[in-house]
Scaffold this active site. Structure first.
Site, mmCIF file in Angstrom:
data_model
loop_
_atom_site.group_PDB
_atom_site.id
_atom_site.type_symbol
_atom_site.label_atom_id
_atom_site.label_comp_id
_atom_site.label_asym_id
_atom_site.label_seq_id
_atom_site.Cartn_x
_atom_site.Cartn_y
_atom_site.Cartn_z
ATOM 1 C CE LYS A 245 -1.515 2.838 2.900
ATOM 2 N NZ LYS A 245 -1.622 4.082 2.067
ATOM 3 C CD GLU B 232 10.502 12.815 11.649
ATOM 4 O OE1 GLU B 232 11.392 12.364 10.908
ATOM 5 O OE2 GLU B 232 9.521 12.139 12.009
#
Length: 490
Positions: A175, A385
């Site tokens: 996917k 992040e």
């Protein structure tokens, strides 16, 4: 506009629902493709096919040399269609063509590396404590593999998963990110051309919350390999516990780049830029956290700032462009909030910190290359992040302080050390809790070296021999050549 389809059981098909999704060019928001949009129903169909192909098909028992030949053929086809693939990658992600062409070379290299590894592990004979017996250890394919790839390096990350899975004899369902599927679609066309049997490699196009979730929870999937965000990774771990799937997770990083005063100054400045601003900082290993020794801090920040101001933004198809846009409006807004929060925490904007004002960039998801100074390790902007073109700068006075700051993170993917003192470099590397540490370099990777993180940067490894081992199970076989009664119960 022709609808690009998904690939299940050797056939290109639409989703059961016939839903579609428009794929947007992040440079100007133009629709560049329309793809079929799947849900759990399509995922289950692909899992069923992959399960049957593994349990009853020939691929798992095909001689390893032959599997290697097929994977090597995929590399040949990637090299043949390199320019088309690079164009699709730049359209999909906004990165420069120079970056995309380099990616295609790396991707072909990954397939070639695993192709040549295919028949190199025939198992081992181990010493047996029993006379007249043989004890051996072999590696077998793990089974049906669910593979979920990110949007920042769509085909590169796919290659890290596809090549070892195929070489090891597994079947798979991939996917790709729903917003950057174009090169994954193309490489499945090449895999079909290369002779990968029907049912062995399946491509399902859809969202993580539907297709990805089904792959993670389904009992007929034996392994999940996921590259992406830490919160999604935690959800996958929980879902995979249902049948205790094997997991290979790469969940990003907040990567420290330590600059000592004795480093080659100009090279360290140049590489500090390279460590972050390729692909607009949308790199899990980006050196977005710079730690500079106090005695050179001001000079380093000035030099870095002067250079960063000259980075040219633009279309990935313009040969003068050095940095493209962010991937989407949603991600642009996330990066903007990230910087705004950093400023509220006390960080100072040395350059950037806003969207560009150039008229030709207004339709794209651009954000100026940004440097935040006066940062401390307790700030959210230092700890989390941002996944954008943003550098935070901290200062340190001693080697021990530099190491302490570098390790002060939930992440442990990668880091760098810049120094002319070899002993100092080795002392730092020995204490840095990261899966990859570069000395006087940053962001270099190649197929032979394992890739993965410590702490919450993930589980397992990709690339290298370790990346192939993730797709195998170890089996011990004991063969008694002269069986005799034990007579224990007489």
């Amino acid at each position: 506009m022709i609808i690009k389809q998904q690939f299940i059981d050797g056939k290109w098909v639409n989703s059961k629902s016939n839903e579609t999704r428009d794929i947007i060019n992040p440079f100007n928001q133009e629709v560049i493709a329309r793809v079929t949009e799947s849900d759990e129903t399509d995922a289950r169909a692909a899992i069923k096919v992959a399960r049957y192909a593994f349990d009853h098909g020939e691929w798992p028992t095909t001689p390893a040399t032959e599997r290697g030949h097929v994977v090597n053929k995929i590399a040949d086809l990637i090299e043949r269609d390199k320019e088309e693939l690079a164009e699709l990658e730049s359209l999909d992600t906004g990165k420069t063509m120079e970056e995309s062409r380099g990616d295609m070379d790396d991707i072909a290299g990954v397939f070639r590396y695993y192709a040549q590894l295919a028949d190199k592990d025939g198992g081992e004979i181990i010493d047996s404590p029993v006379a007249n017996s043989v004890s051996k250890v072999v590696r077998e394919p793990v089974g049906v593999c669910g593979q979920i790839t990110p949007w920042n390096y769509p085909l590169l990350q796919a290659s890290w998963k596809l090549a070892p899975a195929l070489v090891a004899g597994n079947t798979l369902i991939m996917k790709p990110s729903e917003i950057t599927p174009l090169t994954s679609i193309k490489v499945f066309e090449l895999m079909e051309e290369a002779g990968v049997p029907a049912g062995v490699a399946n491509l399902v196009l859809g969202a993580g919350g539907t297709v990805g979730a089904e792959l993670s929870v389904h009992d007929d999937v034996d392994l999940i390999s996921f590259t992406g965000g830490i919160q999604t990774g935690k959800k996958i771990m929980q879902a995979a516990s249902g049948n205790v799937k094997k997991l290979a997770l790469e969940l990003g990083g907040k990567n420290p780049n330590i600059i000592f005063a004795d480093a080659d100054f100009d090279t360290a400045v140049d590489q500090a830029m390279n460590a972050v601003f390729f692909h607009a900082g949308q790199i899990c290993s980006a050196g977005t956290r710079i730690l500079v020794e106090e005695s050179i801090h001001d000079a380093f920040v000035k030099s870095l700032t002067d250079k960063v101001k000259n980075i040219k933004l633009g279309s990935g198809f313009d040969e003068d462009t050095q940095m493209g846009p962010l991937i989407s409006e949603q991600h642009l807004n996330k990066v903007m909030r990230y910087v705004e929060n950093g400023i509220k925490e006390g960080a100072t904007v040395a350059t950037g910190g806003k969207r560009p004002t150039d008229p030709e960039l207004q339709n794209g998801f651009f954000y100026l290359p940004t440097i935040l100074t006066n940062c401390t390790t307790d700030m959210d902007v230092v700890q989390n992040e941002g996944f954008g073109p943003v550098i935070t700068v901290e200062k340190f006075s001693t080697e021990a302080e530099a190491i302490k700051l570098a390790n002060d993170s939930i992440y442990g993917l990668s880091g760098g050390v810049w120094t002319a003192d070899i002993a100092k470099a080795e002392r730092c590397v020995a204490k840095m809790r990261m899966g990859t540490v570069w000395i006087n370099d940053f962001n270099l990777y190649f197929p032979h070296a394992p890739w993965g993180g410590f702490k919450q940067s993930g589980i397992g490894r990709e690339l290298g021999k370790a990346g192939l081992e993730e797709y195998t199970e170890t089996k011990h076989i004991f063969h008694n050549l002269k069986p005799e009664p034990i007579n224990w119960f007489q």
